[in-house]
Design a protein around this motif. Sequence first.
Motif, short mmCIF file in Angstrom:
data_model
loop_
_atom_site.label_atom_id
_atom_site.label_comp_id
_atom_site.label_asym_id
_atom_site.label_seq_id
_atom_site.Cartn_x
_atom_site.Cartn_y
_atom_site.Cartn_z
N TRP A 312 7.07 3.75 -3.28
CA TRP A 312 5.78 3.23 -2.85
C TRP A 312 5.94 1.77 -2.48
CZ3 TRP A 312 1.07 6.03 -3.12
CH2 TRP A 312 1.22 7.33 -3.60
N LYS A 313 5.71 1.48 -1.19
CA LYS A 313 5.71 0.08 -0.77
C LYS A 313 4.37 -0.17 -0.10
CE LYS A 313 9.19 -2.12 0.94
NZ LYS A 313 10.32 -2.44 1.84
N VAL A 314 3.42 -0.67 -0.89
CA VAL A 314 2.09 -0.89 -0.36
C VAL A 314 1.93 -2.35 -0.06
CG1 VAL A 314 -0.35 -0.60 -0.79
CG2 VAL A 314 1.26 1.03 -1.71
N GLU A 315 1.69 -2.61 1.20
CA GLU A 315 1.71 -3.99 1.69
C GLU A 315 0.36 -4.31 2.32
OE1 GLU A 315 5.28 -5.41 2.35
OE2 GLU A 315 4.09 -7.20 1.99
N GLY A 316 -0.08 -5.54 2.12
CA GLY A 316 -1.30 -5.97 2.79
C GLY A 316 -2.54 -5.74 1.95
N GLU A 317 -3.68 -5.99 2.55
CA GLU A 317 -4.91 -5.86 1.78
C GLU A 317 -5.95 -5.11 2.58
OE1 GLU A 317 -6.25 -10.17 1.69
OE2 GLU A 317 -7.85 -9.06 2.65
N GLY A 335 -2.01 -5.42 -1.94
CA GLY A 335 -0.69 -4.95 -2.32
C GLY A 335 0.35 -6.01 -1.98
N ASP A 336 1.43 -6.06 -2.79
CA ASP A 336 2.45 -7.06 -2.53
C ASP A 336 3.78 -6.42 -2.18
OD1 ASP A 336 3.01 -5.99 -4.95
OD2 ASP A 336 3.33 -7.88 -5.99
#
Lengths: 385, 170, 214
Positions: A312-317, A335-336
């Motif tokens: 899981w690579k959750v990036e952004g908002e 997410g970072d």
Amino acid sequence: MATTSPPAQAPDVRVVPDEQDRSSSHLYVSMGPQHPSTHGVLRLKARIDGERIVDVDPDIGYLHRCFEKHSEQLTYPQIVPYTDRCDYLAAINNELTFALAVEKLLGLEVPPRAQYLRVITMELQRIASHLIAFGTFAMDLGATTAFLYCWRERESIINLLEEISGARMLFHYVRIGGVRNDVTDDWLRRVRAFVDDFISDKLPQYHRLITGNRLFVRRTKGIAVLTPEDAIAWGASGPVLRGSGVARDLRKVEPYCGIEKYDFNVPVGENGDVFDRYMVRMLEMEESAKIIKQALEGIEAGDVMAPLPRRWKVEGETYVRTEGPKGEVGCYLVGDGSDKPYRLHWRAPSFVHLQLIPVISKGLLIADLVAVIGSLDPVFGEVDR
Amino acid sequence: MGVNPVVHSGDPEINAAGHPGVLTTSLRKVLNWSRKASLWYMTFGIACCAIEMMATGASRYDFDRFGMIFRASPRQSDLMIVSGTVNEKLAERIVNLYDQMAEPRYVIAMGACATNGGPYHGLYNVVNGVHEIIPVDVYVPGCPPRPEALLHGVLQLHEKILNEGLPVRA
Amino acid sequence: MADEEKELQSQEAPAEGSRGEHGEKQRPARRTRTPKKEEAPGPHDTLEDLPGELARAVERIRAGLPGVEVRGRRDHWLEIRTEPSRWVEVATFLRDDPELRFDYLALLTGIDRLDDGFEVVVHLNALTSNLRLILRTQVPREEPVCPTLTGVWPGANWHEREAYDLLGIRFEGHPDLRRILLKEDWVGHPLRKDYIDRRPPRKIQVKADWERRA
């Protein structure tokens, strides 16, 4: 032993301004947190003059369970059951909001069958939540019978949802990427049977029992009027906003789960009083039933889960919101790039609506306060989170 | 208040003063039986479990069968069902309510949160189980427990009450 | 998760073990890096050619508020970043401008950005045109003071109290800035990344002891 437990008679440190003013004839009444009509652990500090309310100060936080901080320590799939426990009367709607937010950041496509199942369960849950709102509201105003009747229908809905999720109340059915289990054709047939029965038989029963009741109408019509301007300025949403005559439904404005394909109306009130907010909920149950019927006709075969990423690579908002039974349920997710959120903020409609109590209840009789709380339909899991 | 704690002797038919007696034995049975058959519980819903508690009280599961009806005041109730997460802010209120209840009083910790914090165990504002602030008689596991589980917990409490000794004056 | 916590504890906890100076259990701050902002394409990225109404709104904001950063995002949210000193001015313009009319405050919250201070984020909505806008500002960590928006949208009241309670951002001019969720005498602000829970442990209560106490 006495050293570790808190003092039995803890002094109330919260002093209402000018409580010390002995010359005024005002009386201070503390209502809750243990009170049968506060729908949970709400405490109201009311300043009254005779029977009339001068001012109310809602005191919340008796159910603060650190959801936002805790979610920073959990992975995304682990957070889903905790969102259930925010608005525990509408678990599916909360799961859905969170799942939609994560799917948006991950760019996941949800299979069509799962979309249909989400719509069906979401609307079933809306009916269940409105039933509780209706039943407890009627009970607060003295009609215990309605409470028992609404539990009868709620049990039917819960039985249906339990069959596909395994839980009675906090379903954990909508997952990130789809829904947990597929359903059988027999289940769909029984949903259909329930909805038909509900619309043709049960809902008219409620209207006969409560809506036309003269005592009920006298206690709700013209009470606690919320003007549309106030409703918008204070950030009201859902049935509270629509009861004031503003036709805003996020299912129409920002459609999700393909709900734009369905044909349904947005009921609105006229006067913005307690009765209108009640009536909007009753009419919404009919509209939900309509949506369910259309979904049952349109449902197609296929997968119910999208393939999930292994890492899981959750990036952004993002800020994703859905129309819950109480109003705008929002999930602000930052997410970072790791598998845990950097920050998660839950926008709870009940939290915003409780601000309205001082606004709309000035000058009312103290007995009307329970009607005001019932018409706002707060759930303290999401007020305090 | 003014009554000493209940003395549990090993043999239930030995009274608190240490003598077996026909009168005290029968009195104990009658008192305990009547106590267990009219457990009035306080309407004090906290969180998700409160909804299941309401479901247990409603028509399908029906608490009334056990002589249990809800009372809105702690002064009239014998049983407190702690149905939800207890946090620091609520803790002092619960102690306050418990102290207001008349003896003999019983507490059921309903659900994982009231038992040990459950899914919220160890978080900054959460009391890890209601037994950290008041004494608990029966724990009902589950998140939330089904109404059947709560009914089972109540039956366990009945058994506990039936086996209690007589309170004696100091 | 438990393993990870242990591992972190061994790295960051003081040398005498996991006990603090008062004997309480110390919990280390879990992660201490700020998220990387502009990277891989996502819904939050800037959209180059905006659809008509968004482009018009951006023009309008640029004309009315010179010197304010504004962009349109891929998910059709506008985004404005400003300094705390212009916070109320920008908000009042957004609410009162006859073409924009951002009359609905959906949420106000804060984010702990560690070295960059606290970020205050407001999500706005225009009910008539359904325009959506995110308003941001950054306040320093040592002096987290931000002007209040309760004069512009009264609904900001409890949102700001919550941000004050959990993050310690003080909203200047707020009519009633008290703690809202936690107890009045609570120490610290738990949503900060460096927060440590310093409550003393409790014992299990026993019925016989309790009745004797009373």
